[in-house]
Enzyme design. Structure first.
Site, short mmCIF file in Angstrom:
data_model
loop_
_atom_site.label_atom_id
_atom_site.label_comp_id
_atom_site.label_asym_id
_atom_site.label_seq_id
_atom_site.Cartn_x
_atom_site.Cartn_y
_atom_site.Cartn_z
N ARG A 144 0.87 -1.18 0.00
CA ARG A 144 0.00 0.00 0.00
C ARG A 144 0.91 1.23 0.00
O ARG A 144 1.73 1.41 0.89
CB ARG A 144 -0.88 0.03 1.24
CG ARG A 144 -1.74 1.30 1.32
CD ARG A 144 -2.20 1.57 2.73
NE ARG A 144 -2.93 2.83 2.82
CZ ARG A 144 -3.09 3.51 3.94
NH1 ARG A 144 -2.55 3.08 5.06
NH2 ARG A 144 -3.75 4.64 3.94
N ARG A 186 -5.86 14.26 13.60
CA ARG A 186 -5.74 15.25 12.53
C ARG A 186 -6.93 16.22 12.56
O ARG A 186 -8.05 15.83 12.86
CB ARG A 186 -5.66 14.55 11.18
CG ARG A 186 -4.31 13.93 10.90
CD ARG A 186 -4.32 13.09 9.66
NE ARG A 186 -4.48 11.67 9.94
CZ ARG A 186 -4.68 10.73 9.03
NH1 ARG A 186 -4.75 11.06 7.75
NH2 ARG A 186 -4.81 9.47 9.40
N HIS A 197 -7.65 6.72 0.98
CA HIS A 197 -8.44 5.52 1.32
C HIS A 197 -8.97 4.84 0.05
O HIS A 197 -10.00 4.16 0.07
CB HIS A 197 -9.62 5.88 2.25
CG HIS A 197 -9.18 6.31 3.62
ND1 HIS A 197 -9.76 7.39 4.27
CD2 HIS A 197 -8.24 5.83 4.46
CE1 HIS A 197 -9.18 7.54 5.45
NE2 HIS A 197 -8.25 6.61 5.59
N ARG A 215 -13.79 5.32 21.37
CA ARG A 215 -14.30 4.42 22.39
C ARG A 215 -14.00 4.96 23.79
O ARG A 215 -14.84 4.88 24.69
CB ARG A 215 -13.69 3.03 22.23
CG ARG A 215 -14.12 2.31 20.97
CD ARG A 215 -13.26 1.10 20.68
NE ARG A 215 -11.87 1.48 20.42
CZ ARG A 215 -10.92 0.62 20.05
NH1 ARG A 215 -11.23 -0.67 19.90
NH2 ARG A 215 -9.68 1.03 19.83
#
Length: 400
Positions: free
Chosen positions: A92, A240, A180, A284
């Protein structure tokens, strides 16, 4: 092609890898592994596709940390490639610039070009290229394939790609690229598999995780996206900032005396959820906290996501479906509820029971906009794109 493909997804603090067995167009996952905590407490976990645990241990990595990790990967996969030789490694690569719209077989000239794009992706591009260089050093005979996160967005609407800056700069390649792309490639494929009719619809795909973005998609192709020339723009993220007023950046330089290096660190590492909450970049943790700053950060994340979803709908002149994906999108029913509640004015109505169960379709029958959850899989796209290059001898397509 037949054989094995190693898919490598290298980040600044983690390294994921998967081994696939390939027979023609059939891809079978053999094992998956991940190095975590590379900047603090390194840990390696590896499992076979069946779930059998191969490794789960803390590591002590020396100065040549990444080389050590890659050597360990070769040791781990060796027994699995005896009868299915390793044919190539698919990497990637965050940024392909304006030059690449397809995966490419890496050589020295291409690696040198990708180095020039490091300023556009200072968190990810250096880690991506470090692994490429080390693999080429350790196994120079093994083909290395670059699979670009920007490629899916190369042909977005020209009005979405262009920044309103002097043409002399846009002519040099200063434009919105989007990221992405491997995730969005997978989602586009899944939409086609589910239904050609669904694939033709105007869909907004929400890739929500520590790094978050949206993609406006129609006919399986990108129309618009939230991230820009770098993965710093668009939605508020874990650390970010997302898109902010350029005048704010100027004010921080002129009034607060921040240097370019100070600004880069602040906007990439100290902003977003962690900056607003002062607690954590992890949703979370914030959702479990009773600190009012945590609630404010969560509310701002939801506000940012819904505002940008509406913007993506505007780019397509409407929206027929909303797809949640990635860590937050796939797993947080509460965040999906909070986002969809703010989209009620667009005709979004959730089926709360389906949402709580993480069902494939979580919109109510009366909802004007269909809402889905589609788990993403970037690594299988890495493997498929790598096999395509090896099988066809392709060398990547220059973007128009």
């Amino acid at each position: 092609m037949n054989g094995s493909i190693l898919a490598l997804n290298a980040g600044s603090s983690s390294l994921k890898f998967r081994l696939y067995e390939v027979h023609g167009e059939q891809f079978s996952l053999i094992l998956r592994g991940q190095f975590d905590g590379l900047n603090s407490n390194p840990h390696l976990a590896v499992k076979e596709a069946s779930g059998k645990e191969i490794a789960d241990l803390d590591l002590v990595l020396e100065d040549n940390m990444r080389e050590d990790m890659l050597e360990r990967i070769f040791e781990i996969i060796k027994p699995y490639t005896v009868n299915n030789p390793l044919r190539a490694v698919g990497h990637r690569i965050l940024h392909g610039g304006a030059r690449f719209s397809a995966p490419v077989l890496l050589d020295d000239a291409i690696v040198d070009y990708l180095e020039t794009l490091v300023p556009m992706g200072p968190l990810h591009q250096p880690a991506n290229l470090a692994s490429v260089k080390l693999f080429r050093k350790i196994r120079p005979e093994l083909p290395q394939i670059a699979c670009f996160d920007t490629a899916f967005h190369v042909n977005i609407d020209p009005r979405a790609a262009r920044y309103p800056i002097p043409r002399q700069y846009s002519d040099k390649g200063y434009r919105r690229y989007g990221f992405h792309g491997l995730s969005y490639t997978y989602i586009a494929g899944r939409l086609r598999e589910i239904s050609e009719y669904l694939s033709r619809k105007r869909s907004v795909v929400a890739h929500l995780g520590s790094g978050s973005s949206l993609c406006a998609m129609r006919n399986g192709k990108a129309v618009d996206t939230t991230m820009g020339m770098t993965p710093l723009g668009g939605l508020m993220m874990g650390t970010r900032s997302g898109t902010i007023d350029p005048g704010l950046v100027l004010a921080l330089i002129e009034t607060e005396g921040l240097s370019p290096a100070d600004l880069k660190h602040m906007l990439y590492y100290d902003s977003g959820l962690v900056g607003v909450s002062g607690i954590s970049p992890d949703l979370r943790v914030l959702l479990a906290s009773d600190d009012p700053r945590a609630a404010q950060a969560v509310e701002l994340f939801v506000f940012s996501a819904t505002r940008e979803i509406a913007a993506m709908a505007a780019s397509m002149e409407g929206m027929d479906s909303l797809v949640f994906s990635a860590g937050i999108g796939e797993n947080s029913a509460l965040m999906r509820t909070m986002i969809c509640d703010r989209l009620a004015w667009m005709g979004v109505t959730l089926d709360e029971e389906a949402n709580a169960k993480n069902a494939a379709i979580i919109s109510a029958p009366e909802s004007r906009i269909e809402v889905r959850i589609i788990p993403t899989d970037e690594e299988v796209i890495l493997a498929k794109q790598t096999a395509l290059v090896i099988g066809e001898g392709a060398h990547g397509d220059a973007a128009a």
